[in-house]
Enzyme design. Structure first.
Site, PDB file in Angstrom:
ATOM      1  N   GLU A 288       0.827  -1.208   0.000  1.00  0.00           N
ATOM      2  CA  GLU A 288       0.000   0.000   0.000  1.00  0.00           C
ATOM      3  C   GLU A 288       0.866   1.265   0.000  1.00  0.00           C
ATOM      4  O   GLU A 288       0.453   2.308  -0.504  1.00  0.00           O
ATOM      5  CB  GLU A 288      -0.886  -0.012   1.256  1.00  0.00           C
ATOM      6  CG  GLU A 288      -2.297   0.475   0.994  1.00  0.00           C
ATOM      7  CD  GLU A 288      -3.233   0.187   2.163  1.00  0.00           C
ATOM      8  OE1 GLU A 288      -3.760  -0.930   2.222  1.00  0.00           O
ATOM      9  OE2 GLU A 288      -3.421   1.070   3.018  1.00  0.00           O
ATOM     10  N   HIS A 317       7.727 -26.601   0.526  1.00  0.00           N
ATOM     11  CA  HIS A 317       7.018 -27.699  -0.138  1.00  0.00           C
ATOM     12  C   HIS A 317       5.894 -27.167  -1.009  1.00  0.00           C
ATOM     13  O   HIS A 317       4.955 -27.894  -1.328  1.00  0.00           O
ATOM     14  CB  HIS A 317       6.501 -28.675   0.917  1.00  0.00           C
ATOM     15  CG  HIS A 317       7.617 -29.218   1.758  1.00  0.00           C
ATOM     16  ND1 HIS A 317       8.332 -30.337   1.407  1.00  0.00           N
ATOM     17  CD2 HIS A 317       8.177 -28.753   2.906  1.00  0.00           C
ATOM     18  CE1 HIS A 317       9.277 -30.552   2.310  1.00  0.00           C
ATOM     19  NE2 HIS A 317       9.207 -29.607   3.231  1.00  0.00           N
ATOM     20  N   LYS A 431     -13.241   2.337  -1.333  1.00  0.00           N
ATOM     21  CA  LYS A 431     -14.132   2.717  -0.217  1.00  0.00           C
ATOM     22  C   LYS A 431     -15.240   3.627  -0.760  1.00  0.00           C
ATOM     23  O   LYS A 431     -16.414   3.443  -0.451  1.00  0.00           O
ATOM     24  CB  LYS A 431     -13.345   3.502   0.847  1.00  0.00           C
ATOM     25  CG  LYS A 431     -12.445   2.651   1.743  1.00  0.00           C
ATOM     26  CD  LYS A 431     -11.863   3.520   2.866  1.00  0.00           C
ATOM     27  CE  LYS A 431     -10.943   2.731   3.778  1.00  0.00           C
ATOM     28  NZ  LYS A 431     -10.427   3.470   4.909  1.00  0.00           N
TER      29      LYS A 431
HETATM   30  O1  PA5 Z   1      -3.053   1.946   5.841  1.00  0.00           O
HETATM   31  C1  PA5 Z   1      -4.173   2.453   5.772  1.00  0.00           C
HETATM   32  O2  PA5 Z   1      -4.360   3.652   6.027  1.00  0.00           O
HETATM   33  C2  PA5 Z   1      -5.397   1.626   5.440  1.00  0.00           C
HETATM   34  O3  PA5 Z   1      -5.127   0.356   5.021  1.00  0.00           O
HETATM   35  C3  PA5 Z   1      -6.314   1.573   6.650  1.00  0.00           C
HETATM   36  O4  PA5 Z   1      -5.624   0.978   7.727  1.00  0.00           O
HETATM   37  C4  PA5 Z   1      -7.598   0.804   6.401  1.00  0.00           C
HETATM   38  O5  PA5 Z   1      -8.197   1.198   5.205  1.00  0.00           O
HETATM   39  C5  PA5 Z   1      -8.576   1.042   7.562  1.00  0.00           C
HETATM   40  O6  PA5 Z   1      -8.831   2.410   7.701  1.00  0.00           O
HETATM   41  P1  PA5 Z   1      -9.480   3.017   9.005  1.00  0.00           P
HETATM   42  O7  PA5 Z   1      -8.493   2.919  10.118  1.00  0.00           O
HETATM   43  O8  PA5 Z   1      -9.776   4.435   8.676  1.00  0.00           O
HETATM   44  O9  PA5 Z   1     -10.722   2.228   9.273  1.00  0.00           O
END
Ligand code: PA5
Length: 462
Positions: A288, A317, A431
């Site tokens: 990410e 394996h 989202k």
């Molecule tokens: O790294 C990030 O910001 C995202 O992956 C969030 O952790 C994830 O989308 C969850 O978001 P939130 O904490 O707003 O629910």
């Protein structure tokens, strides 16, 4: 102390695909510039995570008191969160608690622990089959306070609590969220939930060392001061723009140079079941953070490495055949543990079978570590670049070191790539599309965009 061994990234060891000392020398200026850029950014924007080991004395005391109360008064602790709000708590729980923690008799463990990230209805029903909500604390973790998965779980649980517990239902919910933004903080104030804050400059995937991870860890009896101390020790070791003295910078530069040579896959392969979910956490952090369409100058770059989780020896394996003989498109990182917290001797009993008897008298710890060395050898011999992160033992300090090592590596790599490491427009897009499909107010334009997308054609579905 964590050690980063990159011998098998070097041509002397791995052959043509490896780097030379001259390659490293040539990267020094770029490495130092990346270090300097990150150092200049520290304390601003989304880099507050780097200072978490130093800034949370009061929060830690609050967390410890709250955890103590939960341990005394409840039977279960359930995290409701997803992405960065779930992967860190799972990774640290698996690393530092008993392998069969929830199955231990009550006297040998603390409260039972569950992390519910996905919104699979069967999973929610199964959770409700095994917990008594009246004996459970739910930690709702969402920085944005808007994530559909977490907020829907919250609503389901709040409704059940109101019916089962009555007036005091709000005592069963702890909200970990932004202090200023989002709906969860508004709900928390309205309903009177105990609240912990996620600092503004800490994004989900960099949040394990703030209350997101520290509260669940403290509830489990994990030494959270040790976690933070380990992270601080790694941060201090990395306070140098010379990559030969900064393990996270060296690791970042090697991945960056590998990406430039078309190695677009990063395999994370711990040789310890306790670190299995550390690879999951790493996959989010790396994927990410570095998977970006544009760089900071606005150029289209479509950068990033696809992270792949693997487990030694299990995946010897399954995947290692591909890693040793498949395309030269990967960097493989092994995580080794020098000393396991317990060991089991392989018993005698095969004296007349020399092909089995050679194992007898050795320990399982020796076997798993020998297999790690053997895999390193096989990868290297087949010319596939690999490196090893070695931990002396899995404990709170070394896990803190490991978390900080990967976080800094990711931040430096983002600087080398010239991208915004800390945003996630691709996640936001999904989202927003969900909000629009559910007719959420304010998402009418996105809904119109989705409605205008071409309908699926039956002729392409068989
Ligand atoms: O790294 C990030 O910001 C995202 O992956 C969030 O952790 C994830 O989308 C969850 O978001 P939130 O904490 O707003 O629910």
């Amino acid at each position: 102390m964590l050690k980063f061994d990159f011998n098998n990234m070097m041509q002397n060891y791995v052959g043509a695909d490896g780097f030379t000392d001259a390659d490293l020398k040539a990267a020094e200026v770029e490495a130092r510039a990346a270090y300097d850029k990150f150092a200049a950014r520290r304390g601003t924007g989304m880099t507050e995570w780097a200072d978490l080991p130093y800034t949370q004395d009061a929060v830690v005391e609050d967390i410890l008191a709250c955890a103590e109360d939960i341990r005394k008064n409840y039977d279960n602790f359930v995290v409701l969160g997803i992405g960065g709000s779930a992967l860190g708590p799972i990774a640290v729980f698996t690393a530092l608690c008993h392998f069969r923690y929830n199955d231990l008799p009550a006297g040998k463990r603390g409260v039972k622990f569950f992390v519910e990230d996905n919104v699979d209805p069967e999973r929610m029903l199964a959770l409700l089959d095994v917990i008594d909500v009246r004996r459970t604390v739910f930690n709702v973790i969402t920085k944005s306070g808007a994530t559909s998965e977490t907020m829907s779980q919250y609503l389901i649980i709040a409704d059940i609590l109101k019916k089962e517990v009555g007036e005091e239902w709000n005592k069963h919910i702890i909200a970990t969220t932004s202090e200023k933004k989002g709906n969860l903080i508004k709900l928390a104030k309205k309903e009177g939930f105990k609240t912990f804050y996620i600092p503004d400059g800490v994004g989900g995937r960099f949040s394990e060392l703030c209350p997101v991870g520290l509260l669940p860890a403290a509830v489990l009896g994990i030494d959270i001061k040790g976690l933070l101390a380990g992270a601080a020790a790694m941060d201090k070791r990395c306070a140098d723009g010379d990559m030969k003295k900064n393990p996270a910078l060296m690791a970042a530069v090697l991945q960056y140079l590998s990406m430039k040579r078309g190695k677009n896959i990063s395999v994370m392969m711990p040789y310890a079941d306790s670190l299995k979910y550390m690879a999951d956490w790493y996959c989010q952090l790396w994927g990410e953070s570095l998977g970006k369409a544009v760089d900071l100058a606005g150029n289209t770059v479509h950068t990033g490495q696809t992270p792949v989780k693997s487990l030694g020896v299990t995946d010897q394996h399954s995947q290692v055949q591909l890693y040793t003989e498949g395309p030269f498109d990967k960097v493989i990182t092994l995580i080794g543990v020098e000393k396991f917290r317990g060991d089991v001797t392989i018993a005698d009993g095969a004296e007349e079978f020399p092909d089995v008897n050679f194992l007898c008298g050795h320990t399982m710890g020796e076997l798993i570590n020998t297999e790690r060395v053997a895999t390193e050898y096989a990868l290297t011999r087949s010319g596939h670049v690999n490196n090893t992160v070695m931990l002396p033992e899995v404990n709170a300090e070394s896990v803190g070191e490991l978390l900080m090592f990967f976080q800094l590596q990711t931040a430096y790599c983002g600087e080398l790539l010239g991208i915004d490491t800390f945003n996630q427009p691709g996640v936001e897009e999904g989202k927003n599309a969900t909000y629009a499909l559910f007719d959420r107010k304010g998402y009418e334009a996105k809904k119109a965009e989705l409605d205008a997308a071409p309908e699926k054609d039956g002729k392409y579905i068989v």
